[in-house]
Design a protein around this motif. Structure first.
Motif, short mmCIF file in Angstrom:
data_model
loop_
_atom_site.label_atom_id
_atom_site.label_comp_id
_atom_site.label_asym_id
_atom_site.label_seq_id
_atom_site.Cartn_x
_atom_site.Cartn_y
_atom_site.Cartn_z
N ILE A 429 0.87 -1.17 0.00
CA ILE A 429 0.00 0.00 0.00
C ILE A 429 0.90 1.22 0.00
CG2 ILE A 429 -1.83 1.25 1.20
CD1 ILE A 429 -2.70 -1.53 0.29
N CYS A 430 0.85 2.00 -1.07
CA CYS A 430 1.76 3.15 -1.13
C CYS A 430 1.13 4.32 -1.88
CB CYS A 430 3.08 2.76 -1.78
SG CYS A 430 2.96 1.75 -3.25
N GLY A 431 1.57 5.49 -1.54
CA GLY A 431 1.20 6.66 -2.30
C GLY A 431 2.05 6.78 -3.55
N ASP A 432 1.71 7.74 -4.41
CA ASP A 432 2.45 7.89 -5.66
C ASP A 432 3.89 8.32 -5.41
OD1 ASP A 432 1.21 10.14 -4.65
OD2 ASP A 432 0.75 11.04 -6.59
N GLY A 433 4.13 9.15 -4.41
CA GLY A 433 5.49 9.52 -4.09
C GLY A 433 6.29 8.36 -3.55
N ASP A 434 5.69 7.62 -2.63
CA ASP A 434 6.36 6.47 -2.04
C ASP A 434 6.66 5.39 -3.09
OD1 ASP A 434 6.89 5.01 0.75
OD2 ASP A 434 5.94 3.58 -0.58
N PRO A 452 3.52 -10.05 -5.98
CA PRO A 452 2.90 -9.07 -5.10
C PRO A 452 1.80 -8.28 -5.81
CG PRO A 452 4.96 -8.21 -5.95
CD PRO A 452 4.86 -9.64 -6.42
N LEU A 453 0.90 -7.73 -5.02
CA LEU A 453 -0.08 -6.76 -5.50
C LEU A 453 0.34 -5.40 -4.96
CD1 LEU A 453 -2.84 -5.73 -6.61
CD2 LEU A 453 -3.82 -6.42 -4.41
N VAL A 454 0.41 -4.41 -5.84
CA VAL A 454 0.78 -3.05 -5.45
C VAL A 454 -0.43 -2.15 -5.67
CG1 VAL A 454 2.36 -1.13 -5.80
CG2 VAL A 454 3.17 -3.48 -6.13
N VAL A 455 -0.84 -1.46 -4.62
CA VAL A 455 -1.92 -0.49 -4.72
C VAL A 455 -1.30 0.89 -4.59
CG1 VAL A 455 -4.08 0.35 -3.71
CG2 VAL A 455 -3.57 -2.11 -3.71
N VAL A 456 -1.33 1.65 -5.69
CA VAL A 456 -0.73 2.98 -5.72
C VAL A 456 -1.84 4.02 -5.62
CG1 VAL A 456 0.75 4.60 -6.95
CG2 VAL A 456 1.14 2.13 -7.18
N VAL A 457 -1.86 4.75 -4.53
CA VAL A 457 -2.83 5.82 -4.33
C VAL A 457 -2.24 7.10 -4.90
CG1 VAL A 457 -4.11 7.15 -2.63
CG2 VAL A 457 -3.76 4.68 -2.29
N ASP A 458 -2.84 7.59 -5.97
CA ASP A 458 -2.29 8.72 -6.73
C ASP A 458 -3.15 9.96 -6.52
OD1 ASP A 458 -1.34 10.52 -8.58
OD2 ASP A 458 -1.85 9.32 -10.36
N ASN A 459 -2.63 10.89 -5.73
CA ASN A 459 -3.31 12.19 -5.60
C ASN A 459 -2.45 13.33 -6.14
OD1 ASN A 459 -1.38 12.38 -3.62
ND2 ASN A 459 -2.81 12.68 -1.92
N GLY A 460 -1.29 12.99 -6.71
CA GLY A 460 -0.46 13.99 -7.37
C GLY A 460 0.27 14.94 -6.44
N ILE A 461 0.30 14.61 -5.16
CA ILE A 461 0.98 15.48 -4.19
C ILE A 461 1.67 14.63 -3.13
CG2 ILE A 461 -0.58 17.46 -4.45
CD1 ILE A 461 -2.04 16.49 -1.91
N TYR A 462 2.62 15.24 -2.43
CA TYR A 462 3.15 14.65 -1.22
C TYR A 462 2.16 14.99 -0.10
CZ TYR A 462 7.66 13.50 -3.34
OH TYR A 462 8.66 12.95 -4.11
N GLY A 463 1.18 14.09 0.09
CA GLY A 463 0.01 14.41 0.90
C GLY A 463 0.31 14.77 2.34
N THR A 464 1.23 14.05 2.98
CA THR A 464 1.54 14.34 4.38
C THR A 464 2.08 15.75 4.54
OG1 THR A 464 2.04 12.01 4.79
CG2 THR A 464 2.86 13.60 6.39
N ILE A 465 2.95 16.16 3.62
CA ILE A 465 3.55 17.50 3.72
C ILE A 465 2.51 18.56 3.40
CG2 ILE A 465 5.52 18.93 3.05
CD1 ILE A 465 6.11 16.15 4.39
#
Length: 545
Positions: A429-434, A452-465
């Motif tokens: 489980i990873c974001g687009d940056g990760d 493996p299965l990779v789920v990439v959550v893409d919101n186009g930003i470094y969300g935490t920052i």
């Protein structure tokens, strides 16, 4: 029998029953690579030293045997540093071998020269340099033992390339067993008496070294004793999420559980300490009497009071627990039930709204469709919070995530987890940056046959920052936007399964197809950049159709 020091190193790893080494090859340790040619040890060839280090860390986390990674001189060692730092802060057993320049070239600013001790001396349990070829087996044995002993962590061994090829007549060193401290009857009696006298005790479990039997036994014991069990951040798999489970402490935790840390009248830390993350930045849970069960005499990374320190691993401690009745006293189960009810409410998915795929709904689907026999891996970033909150764990060794918050672990860890447990579904489980920090290690899955299965959550930003910027510098987002490719097409270019998901209603069928493909798979999930992780106090459930 005469053999080279490099071949002796491989023989020593075989004696320690090392199954895999993760490596980026380098000319500085060619003789070790040559020794691996005829060895039963599998050499997993990686694309980047950071990815190789994370795979080895995963090996250590999931198997209990120190993970082994091999890299070359300055640039390779620099890239591997992230895994060493993670292993140090996570207390995970890891042994890093670094090829070095020839001895005669030292102190001459030679090609790729650097100070091994200078770089790793403050971030590893020990740094060795093999200057005497006769000690090759001895140093490996000592490193493997040291990495797994006491508070586990990383050990680094430097391998000068000219020393590796020297012939030795020395046999393999004996394997040193890791000593396990067993609590004394007097210590167990004291723990039982303090638990029995408490009205609101709380056990906080974490760290490495757990297995299914230990976690299950603890939870059955705690349920009868009426003691809730919480877990440290990113250690949610150490116990099954059953009747005594109270949730996790640390980033993304429930407000209710954070408050309970202050409400408790006795804290028992088992396998972990009271860290800054667990205690909301050293602000919670410091006034209570504290029992600490750790094999580390120095109690590294535990802050605040210790009223009793039991030197023990979780397994050794749980094996000699007193009867649950002796630890219960006059206490009812109400306190435990309240915390478990809070957690069940907190872990019930709810929709987030916004455009694109609603992650509140998507993670409810993941929880429902993923097999129970799974290993979930995370890197860092906001995208992981939905998984922490909504994905349950029923067995040990089903979670790998960097407790130091390192980005880039999810993909290489899932690849390694699929090799270690081929019968389980590994899910990153990873974001687009990760994801793009170590996305190249997907190629290792195809080379090694893992799925493996990779789920990439893409919101186009470094969300935490961005979330921090919105809180502290509203309207002034800076340096946090990204431009992404079609990740699904990228996965298909390797021959895997890739699907772009842009609507919530399409996620379930996409996940089902990915799981049924039998291939390394990737779901590229586009989400609304305005949507942040669900509030820690939100308990609104997903409407069931």
């Amino acid at each position: 029998m005469s053999q080279s020091a490099g071949h002796l190193i491989v023989a020593q790893l075989e004696a320690h029953r090392v199954r895999r080494v993760y490596a980026v090859p380098g000319e500085s340790y060619l003789d070790v690579l040559d020794g691996l040619h005829d060895s039963p040890i599998e050499t997993v060839v990686c694309r980047h030293e950071g990815g190789a280090g994370f795979m080895a860390l995963t090996e250590g986390r999931l198997t209990g045997t120190p993970g082994v990674v091999m890299v070359t001189r300055g640039p390779g060692a620099a890239n591997a540093m992230i895994a060493v730092h993670t292993a140090w802060q996570d207390a995970t057993a890891l042994v890093l071998f670094v090829g070095l320049i020839p001895v005669a070239d030292r102190e001459r600013d030679s090609f790729q020269e650097f100070s091994l001790t200078g770089w790793f001396g403050t971030t590893a349990k020990r740094v060795f340099v093999l200057d005497d070829p006769d000690r090759a087996g001895e140093l490996v044995a000592e490193a493997m033992h040291l990495a797994a002993s006491g508070r586990p962590g990383p050990v680094v061994i430097g391998l000068p390339e000219d020393v590796l090829v020297r012939q030795v007549e020395v046999a393999r060193a004996p394997v040193r067993p890791v000593a396990g401290a067993t609590p004394s009857p007097a210590e167990i009696t004291m723990v039982a008496e303090q638990l029995a006298a408490a009205q609101r005790p709380l056990i906080v479990a974490g760290g490495d070294g757990w297995d299914d039997a230990t976690g299950r036994t603890l939870m059955e014991w705690a349920a009868t004793a009426g003691i809730p069990v919480a877990t440290d951040w990113r250690a949610y798999d150490v116990v099954p999420h059953s009747a005594a489970y109270a949730g996790w402490l640390g980033y993304g935790r429930a407000d209710t559980l954070a408050a309970r840390l202050d409400d408790a009248d006795l804290l028992l830390f088992l396998g972990c300490g009271r860290s800054d993350v667990l205690s909301d930045g050293f602000t919670r849970g410091f006034a209570q009497p504290t029992l600490l069960v750790l094999p580390d005499p120095s109690a590294t990374m535990h802050a605040g009071r210790i009223d009793q320190h039991v030197l023990s691993t979780p397994g050794a401690f749980v094996a000699v627990l007193p009867t649950p009745e002796s630890a219960r006293g006059a206490r009812t189960v109400d306190w435990m039930t309240e915390l478990n009810t809070d957690q069940q409410r907190f872990a019930t998915p709810h929709p987030d709204g916004g455009t694109g795929v609603d992650l509140g709904v998507a993670f409810e689907v993941l929880e429902r469709l993923l097999p129970r026999e799974r290993v979930v891996t995370y890197g860092a970033g906001n995208a992981t919070i939905w998984g922490h909150r909504y994905l349950s764990h029923t067995q040990a060794h089903s979670l790998v995530a960097p407790r130091n918050g390192a980005m880039g672990l999810a993909v290489p860890s899932a690849v390694a987890a699929s090799l270690i447990f081929p019968d389980r579904q590994a899910v990153a489980i990873c974001g687009d940056g990760d994801f793009f920090m170590n996305a190249q290690e997907v190629s290792v899955a195809f080379a090694q046959g893992s799925t493996p299965l990779v789920v990439v959550v893409d919101n186009g930003i470094y969300g935490t920052i961005v979330q921090h910027q919105r809180a502290h510098y509203p309207g002034r987002a800076s340096g946090t936007s990204m431009t992404n490719p079609d990740f699904a097409a990228w996965m298909r270019s390797f021959g895997g399964y890739g699907e772009l998901v842009e609507r919530t209603e399409d996620f379930e069928s996409a996940l089902a197809s990915a799981l049924a493909s039998g291939l390394p798979a990737l779901l590229h999930v586009r989400t609304d950049p305005e949507t942040m992780p669900p509030p820690a106090g939100n308990t609104k459930p997903v409407a069931q159709s």
